[in-house]
Design an enzyme around this catalytic site. Structure first.
Site, PDB file in Angstrom:
ATOM      1  N   THR A  45      -5.476  13.487  42.461  1.00  0.00           N
ATOM      2  CA  THR A  45      -4.926  15.064  42.095  1.00  0.00           C
ATOM      3  C   THR A  45      -4.579  15.508  42.886  1.00  0.00           C
ATOM      4  OG1 THR A  45      -5.588  16.954  41.181  1.00  0.00           O
ATOM      5  CG2 THR A  45      -6.962  14.964  41.660  1.00  0.00           C
ATOM      6  N   TYR A  53     -14.262  17.954  39.548  1.00  0.00           N
ATOM      7  CA  TYR A  53     -12.840  16.770  38.614  1.00  0.00           C
ATOM      8  C   TYR A  53     -12.169  16.925  40.716  1.00  0.00           C
ATOM      9  CZ  TYR A  53      -8.010  16.136  37.362  1.00  0.00           C
ATOM     10  OH  TYR A  53      -6.935  15.645  38.076  1.00  0.00           O
TER      11      TYR A  53
END
Ligand code: UDP
Length: 322
Positions: free
Chosen positions: A114, A138
């Site tokens: 990501t 995250y």
């Protein structure tokens, strides 16, 4: 056979469809925490978690050539509330998968990373060699998993491609599968809820950022473009190439306000817009420089923001019976 973990989820299911349409056989592994069994319309399906020791049976039963590893939690906000859960699911469970891959001589992995690994970038558009300084759990869970893959590849007989997605958006053009999160936190599906009257309004998370209109800028990339990149990454590893890391974005940034305006245009609907507080863990601007994957894998995004929103709108109308 390609093992697709998280293949009942949003990006995993679109890639699973694309793989099967390209003639590849797949087995999908998903525990349906964030996935939907009805999204697995292609290939085999196993309902289990990547952290379970029982998944050994998949490696015993099928001749797995590569793993596409989508399984994981993806909400920044949730990761701030439950950092340990993110580390366990995204990092520790990947180690379980890696161990089985080693044991069964499966030497190719394509990993869902990501843009959140960059944190607040020092330079935009972002290239892969920028410092990785995630600003939320995250991003951190994906960062340390990338590091684990790097170490694993250094040992030899294992190669991976890590794909750092920017903002995945849009849906299957046949509307067979789409984006469905519970609760929904992503901008475009929430805007479409406002456009169809399911929500009263859309709230902008802060308009005091240092950007031209004060709202955060993101790089939205169609989920089918992501799926295409996965297939190219698999073929790249199959040709015997070395491990690598690639950004996946359109290279064009849109502010939250611009996404709202484009959505009003595409849907032909007007709806009210509120200015709310900033959301914790949100970087100001994330835009990809994707020239590396263009050069090395010949990948090119095909879909612009209007097409992304239009495809999401068609899916939204289908699932809500509009
Ligand atoms: N956003 C917003 N209102 C919402 C949801 C999102 O203003 O109801 C903003 C969010 O702050 C971010 C952008 O829209 O700048 C994209 O957020 P999303 O959650 O879709 O993806 P993220 O960038 O967090 O991966």
């Amino acid at each position: 056979m390609i093992l697709v973990t998280g293949g009942a989820g949003y990006i995993g299911s679109h890639t699973n469809k694309a793989l099967n349409k390209s003639g590849y056989d797949t087995v999908v592994l998903d525990n349906l925490v964030n996935g939907y069994e009805e999204f697995v319309k292609w290939g085999e399906f196993v309902n289990n978690s990547i952290g379970s020791s029982d998944i050994r049976e998949i490696f015993e039963q099928y001749d797995i050539d590569a793993v596409m590893h989508f399984a994981g939690f993806t909400s920044v906000a949730e990761s701030i509330q439950q950092p340990q859960m993110y580390l366990k699911n995204n990092y520790k469970n990947t180690l379980n998968l890696l161990q089985l891959m080693r044991e069964f001589d499966v030497d190719k992995l394509i990993f869902s990373s990501t843009a959140a690994v960059y944190g607040n970038p020092t330079k935009v558009p972002i290239t892969e060699n920028q410092d990785l300084k995630p600003i939320n759990p995250y991003g951190h869970s994906k960062f340390i998993t990338e590091k684990a893959l790097e170490r694993e590849a250094e040992k030899g007989d294992f190669n991976y491609v890590s794909l750092r997605y920017f903002n995945a958006a849009g849906c299957d053009f046949d509307c067979e599968i789409g984006e469905l999160h519970n609760p929904e936190t992503h901008l475009i599906p929430l805007i479409l809820d406002a456009a169809s009257g399911i929500r009263d309004n859309i709230s902008i998370y802060g308009d005091d950022y240092d950007t031209p209109d004060g709202t955060c800028i993101r790089d939205y990339i169609h989920v089918n473009d992501l799926a295409d990149a996965h297939i190219k990454a698999y073929e790249y590893l199959k040709e015997g190439n070395d491990s690598d890391v690639f950004n996946l974005g359109n290279g064009q940034g849109y502010s939250v306000k611009e996404v709202i305006d484009t959505s009003k245009k595409v849907t032909g609907k007007d709806f009210s817009v509120n200015i709310g507080n900033r959301r914790e863990g949100d970087p100001e601007i994330l835009v990809a420089d994707s020239s590396k994957i263009k050069d090395k894998l010949g990948w090119k995004p095909k879909h612009d923001l209007e097409t992304i929103i239009d495809s999401a709108w068609n899916w939204h109308k289908k699932i809500n019976g509009i």
